[in-house]
Design a protein around this motif. Structure first.
Motif, mmCIF file in Angstrom:
data_model
loop_
_atom_site.group_PDB
_atom_site.id
_atom_site.type_symbol
_atom_site.label_atom_id
_atom_site.label_comp_id
_atom_site.label_asym_id
_atom_site.label_seq_id
_atom_site.Cartn_x
_atom_site.Cartn_y
_atom_site.Cartn_z
ATOM 1 N N MET A 153 -86.409 40.007 44.040
ATOM 2 C CA MET A 153 -87.312 40.455 43.071
ATOM 3 C C MET A 153 -88.513 40.789 43.200
ATOM 4 O O MET A 153 -89.412 39.908 43.270
ATOM 5 N N SER A 154 -88.919 42.125 43.787
ATOM 6 C CA SER A 154 -90.208 42.475 44.566
ATOM 7 C C SER A 154 -91.148 42.425 43.661
ATOM 8 O O SER A 154 -92.177 41.986 43.686
ATOM 9 N N TYR A 155 -90.946 43.040 42.162
ATOM 10 C CA TYR A 155 -92.161 42.898 41.172
ATOM 11 C C TYR A 155 -92.812 41.528 40.928
ATOM 12 O O TYR A 155 -94.128 41.106 41.258
ATOM 13 N N GLU A 156 -91.674 40.413 40.695
ATOM 14 C CA GLU A 156 -92.082 39.334 40.288
ATOM 15 C C GLU A 156 -92.703 38.484 41.633
ATOM 16 O O GLU A 156 -93.754 37.777 41.450
ATOM 17 N N SER A 157 -92.228 38.719 42.798
ATOM 18 C CA SER A 157 -92.727 38.300 43.849
ATOM 19 C C SER A 157 -94.046 38.459 44.129
ATOM 20 O O SER A 157 -94.907 37.660 44.644
ATOM 21 N N ALA A 158 -94.357 39.928 44.009
ATOM 22 C CA ALA A 158 -95.874 40.255 44.292
ATOM 23 C C ALA A 158 -96.689 39.757 43.169
ATOM 24 O O ALA A 158 -97.922 39.427 43.410
ATOM 25 N N LYS A 159 -96.354 39.442 41.870
ATOM 26 C CA LYS A 159 -97.183 38.953 41.184
ATOM 27 C C LYS A 159 -97.577 37.685 41.374
ATOM 28 O O LYS A 159 -98.726 37.009 41.404
ATOM 29 N N CYS A 160 -96.461 36.801 42.101
ATOM 30 C CA CYS A 160 -96.910 35.342 42.621
ATOM 31 C C CYS A 160 -97.783 35.348 43.569
ATOM 32 O O CYS A 160 -98.613 34.541 43.623
ATOM 33 N N LEU A 161 -97.537 36.549 44.567
ATOM 34 C CA LEU A 161 -98.609 36.549 45.594
ATOM 35 C C LEU A 161 -99.956 36.739 45.132
ATOM 36 O O LEU A 161 -101.033 36.181 45.668
ATOM 37 N N ALA A 162 -100.040 37.659 44.019
ATOM 38 C CA ALA A 162 -101.565 37.947 43.569
ATOM 39 C C ALA A 162 -102.089 36.721 42.825
ATOM 40 O O ALA A 162 -103.228 36.619 43.190
ATOM 41 N N PHE A 163 -101.091 36.159 42.032
ATOM 42 C CA PHE A 163 -101.796 34.625 41.598
ATOM 43 C C PHE A 163 -102.029 33.678 42.618
ATOM 44 O O PHE A 163 -103.268 32.988 42.454
ATOM 45 N N SER A 164 -101.202 33.623 43.552
ATOM 46 C CA SER A 164 -101.571 32.600 44.908
ATOM 47 C C SER A 164 -103.274 33.088 45.640
ATOM 48 O O SER A 164 -103.944 32.290 45.809
ATOM 49 N N ALA A 165 -103.517 34.410 45.389
ATOM 50 C CA ALA A 165 -104.371 34.857 46.095
ATOM 51 C C ALA A 165 -105.685 34.493 45.263
ATOM 52 O O ALA A 165 -106.809 34.197 45.608
ATOM 53 N N ILE A 166 -105.361 34.701 43.977
ATOM 54 C CA ILE A 166 -106.517 34.326 42.896
ATOM 55 C C ILE A 166 -106.927 32.871 43.161
ATOM 56 O O ILE A 166 -108.199 32.489 43.075
ATOM 57 N N ALA A 167 -105.767 32.073 43.046
ATOM 58 C CA ALA A 167 -106.200 30.709 43.227
ATOM 59 C C ALA A 167 -106.611 30.260 44.517
ATOM 60 O O ALA A 167 -107.916 29.515 44.415
ATOM 61 N N ALA A 168 -106.424 30.854 45.574
ATOM 62 C CA ALA A 168 -107.038 30.608 46.888
ATOM 63 C C ALA A 168 -108.631 31.106 47.000
ATOM 64 O O ALA A 168 -109.408 30.457 47.309
ATOM 65 N N SER A 169 -108.953 32.274 46.282
ATOM 66 C CA SER A 169 -110.258 32.699 45.981
ATOM 67 C C SER A 169 -110.960 31.754 45.222
ATOM 68 O O SER A 169 -112.334 31.469 45.601
ATOM 69 N N GLN A 170 -110.491 31.295 44.167
ATOM 70 C CA GLN A 170 -111.077 30.498 43.166
ATOM 71 C C GLN A 170 -111.504 29.175 43.935
ATOM 72 O O GLN A 170 -112.505 28.562 43.891
ATOM 73 N N GLN A 171 -110.643 28.812 45.010
ATOM 74 C CA GLN A 171 -111.073 27.447 45.827
ATOM 75 C C GLN A 171 -111.777 27.969 46.854
ATOM 76 O O GLN A 171 -111.929 26.811 47.712
ATOM 77 N N GLY A 172 -112.210 28.866 47.139
ATOM 78 C CA GLY A 172 -113.124 29.057 48.064
ATOM 79 C C GLY A 172 -112.559 29.417 49.576
ATOM 80 O O GLY A 172 -113.065 29.789 50.421
ATOM 81 N N HIS A 173 -111.160 29.861 49.436
ATOM 82 C CA HIS A 173 -110.414 30.404 50.822
ATOM 83 C C HIS A 173 -110.444 31.802 50.748
ATOM 84 O O HIS A 173 -109.442 32.704 50.390
#
Length: 892
Positions: free
Chosen positions: A254-274
């Motif tokens: 499921m590509s669309y949902e996978s992409a949303k998860c990747l985007a949320f992972s990216a936001i979380a990594a950015s919030q944590q300074g990575h």
């Protein structure tokens, strides 16, 4: 299997078997989302069945072809197939097949946004399937009805349909569908903005999905929880859930949902300074969204990338991308996202010293906000406008903008339901108060500026904790008795608006082509409800507004706090503005605010003190050998902190009792043990602590039981064998004491007997979780009692003592919110607490508690008893680690 069946049937001359094999392969292709190929094979199967006169199978195959047709947008063909199937089933008198067909016809209408017609089909299907006792069909149609009601914005009907579906599936042993219903109910509450309830239900649904191996809904729970936690700045939890969601959706292709998860992972990594990891994940997600031909998400990801570059100081790259995203959001009519881009461009301009450009961007953002209900964005916009006016030297305009930002911040706080979530919802929530304090203190209008500055300081401190303090009882059901119809209507309208705002945004970001007409219709519906809510608020009394959650107490008025301060007592309240630490000295007749030191200096001295205290974890031989040097080093660091924090106001401390209200890292300072070189502070004063001056004032008048038995719990272990001696000694000292030891010291005893007592003493280990302080806990006989558990207790007692290790430790979250056991105990109703600041010494604690309760029983107040116990203990245990770990919080 379908391919194998088809191969075999093609080698035979059996047309019926071939038709069945073609239909089986078509159904598999539909499940694999290869809809065009599925429709072709369904047509071939229909032709085969027709050639041999199997009309029933023709109708079945036509009914099965409807779903892939509608997903291809071939609605006329789908309706034609449905009509042919209907004629055949009607001629047969097959009521069950007709009812099943109604579900598929309803799906065509739903796909066309013809929701009323769809709901009529589903309701007909429901009645027909009930007559046929088709359990699986009934479960499916109830779920479809709920989905249709959501699109019709009938929240109550949708919840009711999902609940019916859940009950039906549970009664008919369909656990997979029960877990799906649980997820759908939780998701509805999320869309309504009921974050606390949504998190609770999504967590439960997640566990249920895992148990029944429902990988799709398990992944959806992870996705929604990750998004919710990101909105609340709980990035560590969000990162874990987003990663689990990505792995689940990737396995499901499921590509669309996978992409949303990747985007949320990216936001979380950015919030944590990575930053590097975040940018990499954003790029991966963006590629998938572009491949999926999604219009909105690539631009949204570009905005996040621009924000990462901004945080890394790469302002020109950030500005280039932000300008592109602003143009894209304006083109796509995504107003709230366009505001975010404007605000980022304004911040970039300020960092590049282009104040006029920053002003233009903020002005544009505020203009776009005029038609939006977005307090979080309004807060950021007016805060930035205040910064711009400050940079221009316009103090009056800056003050006005900061006040508008503060009002937006209060609106945002009141819209979050889960108490523990309010703590973390916005990271720079204190910034506006810092600016207001600074402006007030530079005014030249006498005491008015100082008093307003103190009010701002109080508004900034432990606000969620104060809300708990004012409402200490466990939460009751939503439909509270005694609420007026107006209050209930206001609550319902607020939740409906949250739902509409979520529906609008999800329509804008959906994977398929946007439906502008539907978005416009949703915005019109939201506008109607906004006007209705404003009308209701004009009619509401202040009590109605507060009860409905739209108005919450900010802090007590200065005069109310002063009236609650006992005679010969001063409140010493600290507040950080930038790196500077200010101190407020407040008494019945005095209020002064003075700068004392810098936070960076305190951080260094506090780190050295904590290092000395940590040496008591070493072996007894080392401690005995170096006891003199350990004491001298510790006293030196306590003296350094005294010179920074106390000496600048020492001449003003004309009182016998001091109440310390720390801020930031000062929550970890043992003020009572600070030393001027010859005396500790506790030698001259009795000392207590409070999260804020308002909470101190409220605790003085809190209604609690002053009579009744004392409850004594002791949970000894090999690391703390003296706990047994301690609790027996405490029992001997206290009147009417009931003692529960080991496995007898249970949560059930605390819950049943606690509310009837006047005093509770618990000698056990505290487990403080720096990573997740909401799960800090104290060990009982057969379980652990966490902060969540404490929120459900009712303990209106005069004093609760936790004599174990680190029971007074807190994480200081955004907004100077203390998250630790003290928070839960105050919420439970305690008037005063005695807690430890560090890992206590087993034997000295037992001696200390015996002395303290003896003095308390002899008639001394709590503050005097705790001070005199320290002084008496110091003759046997000279090091502050042993005599100074305990603090008094609350009433003195």
């Amino acid at each position: 299997m379908a391919d194998l069946a088809l191969t075999i049937c093609q080698d035979t001359n059996d047309k019926e078997s071939l038709a069945r094999a073609l239909r089986a392969k078509a159904n598999v292709l539909y499940a694999q989302r290869e809809h065009s190929s599925a429709v072709q094979l369904h047509e071939q199967a229909v032709a085969c069945f027709e050639s041999i006169g199997r009309t029933h199978e023709v109708a079945r195959t036509l009914s099965g072809s409807i779903q892939p047709m509608l997903l291809l947008g071939e609605y006329d063909r789908a309706f034609a197939a449905a009509e042919r199937a209907r004629q055949i089933f009607a001629a047969e008198g097959n009521a069950w097949r007709l009812a099943r067909l109604e579900i598929n016809v309803g799906n065509i209408y739903h796909r066309q946004d013809r929701f009323h017609e769809a709901s009529v089909c589903y309701e007909r299907a429901y009645l027909g399937l009930m007559d046929e006792k088709d359990a699986e069909g009934i479960a499916a149609v109830l779920s479809n009805m709920a989905t249709c009601y959501i699109s019709l914005h009938a929240f109550s009907k949708a919840i009711d349909a999902y609940r019916k579906a859940r009950e039906f599936c549970e009664a008919h042993a369909m656990p997979l569908l029960v877990s799906q219903a649980d997820y759908n109910i939780a998701y509805l509450h999320y869309q309504r903005g009921e974050y606390g309830k949504a998190i609770e239900m999504l967590r439960a649904a997640r566990i249920a999905c895992m148990k029944v191996n429902d990988s799709y809904h398990f992944a959806l729970c992870n996705l929604d929880l990750a998004e919710l936690y990101l909105e609340l700045n709980l990035s560590s939890d969000a990162a874990d859930l987003a990663q689990q969601g990505y792995e689940g959706f990737r396995k499901l292709n499921m590509s669309y949902e996978s992409a949303k998860c990747l985007a949320f992972s990216a936001i979380a990594a950015s919030q944590q300074g990575h930053a590097f990891e975040g940018l990499k994940l954003f790029s991966e997600a963006r590629e998938i969204f572009v491949r999926e031909k999604n219009q909105a998400w690539p631009s949204l990801i570009d905005l996040y990338r621009a924000l990462v570059f901004y945080n890394e100081g790469r302002f020109f790259e950030s500005r280039r991308i932000a300008v592109e995203t602003l143009n894209a959001f304006d083109r796509l009519n995504l107003s709230s996202k366009a505001v975010l881009a404007e605000l980022l461009l304004a911040r970039i301009a300020l960092r590049l010293d282009d104040v006029e450009q920053g002003y233009r961007h903020v002005n544009d953002a505020i203009a776009k906000l005029a038609g939006l209900e977005a307090p979080a964005l309004a807060y950021q916009a007016h805060l930035l406008m205040g910064n711009i006016h400050s940079a221009k030297g316009n103090a009056g305009q800056a003050y006005s903008s900061y006040q508008t930002a503060r009002q937006a911040l209060e609106t945002l706080r009141s819209s979050l339901h889960g108490e523990e979530l309010k703590i973390a919802f916005i990271e720079n929530r204190l910034e506006v108060y810092e600016h207001l304090v600074e402006i007030c203190l530079t005014r030249r209008d006498g005491t008015g500026g100082i008093e307003e500055a103190f009010t701002c300081i109080e508004q900034a401190k432990s606000r969620s904790l104060m809300d708990l303090f004012l409402r200490p009882a466990p939460s009751v059901s939503e439909q509270q008795t005694g609420q007026s119809d107006l209050v209930r209507s206001i609550r319902d309208l607020r939740e409906e608006l949250n739902w509409y705002y979520n529906l609008i945004e999800r329509q804008q970001l959906q994977p398929e082509q946007q439906a502008p007409e539907r978005i416009k219709a949703l915005q019109e519906q939201a506008g109607v409800r906004e006007k209705e809510l404003l009308h209701m608020l004009q009619e509401a009394t202040p009590a109605d507004a507060e009860q409905s959650g739209l108005q919450t107490p900010t802090s007590l008025p200065l005069e109310t706090i002063r009236a609650a301060i006992p005679a010969d007592t001063l409140i010493i309240e600290y507040f950080k503005v930038g790196d500077r630490i200010l101190v407020c000295v407040l008494g019945r007749e005095v209020l002064e605010i003075l700068p004392v030191t810098l936070e960076t200096r305190i951080a260094g001295f506090l780190r050295l003190l904590q290092f000395q205290l940590s040496k008591f974890r070493l072996n007894p031989e080392y401690l005995e050998t170096f006891k003199d040097s350990l004491l001298q080093s510790t006293q030196a660091h306590l003296s350094e902190l005294y010179q920074e924090l106390i000496a600048p106001v020492g001449s003003r401390l004309k009182a016998s009792h001091l109440v310390f209200v720390p801020h930031g890292l000062l929550h970890y300072v043992p003020f009572h043990a600070l030393c001027d070189g010859t005396q500790y502070l506790v030698d001259r004063y009795t000392v207590s602590y409070s999260p804020s001056a308002s909470i101190f004032a409220l605790s003085q008048g809190r209604s609690v039981k002053s009579s009744g038995p004392a409850l004594v719990f002791g949970i000894p272990d090999v690391q703390a064998p003296a706990i047994l001696d301690e609790v027996h000694a405490v029992k001997r000292v206290l009147d009417q004491a009931e003692l529960f030891v080991g496995e007898d010291a249970t949560e059930a005893i605390l819950r049943s007997k606690g509310p009837q007592g006047r005093l509770i003493h618990i000698a056990t280990h505290g487990h403080f979780r720096h990573d997740n302080p909401m799960f800090s806990a104290i060990r009982l006989g057969t379980s652990y009692l966490s902060l969540f558990d404490l929120y459900q207790l009712r303990l209106p007692v005069d004093l609760i003592t936790l004599s174990g290790c680190s029971t007074g430790l807190n994480v200081v979250a955004a907004g100077d919110e203390l998250i630790g056991l003290a928070r839960g105990l105050l919420h439970a109703g305690a008037q005063s607490l005695i807690l430890s600041l560090w890992d206590v010494h087993d034997k000295s604690t037992a001696d200390y508690m015996s002395v303290f309760y003896r003095l308390l029983r002899g008639g001394k107040d709590k503050a005097t008893a705790i001070r005199d116990a320290m002084l008496e203990l110091r003759s046997s245990y000279p090091h502050p680690f042993q005599w100074a770990p305990f603090i008094l919080v609350g009433k003195i």
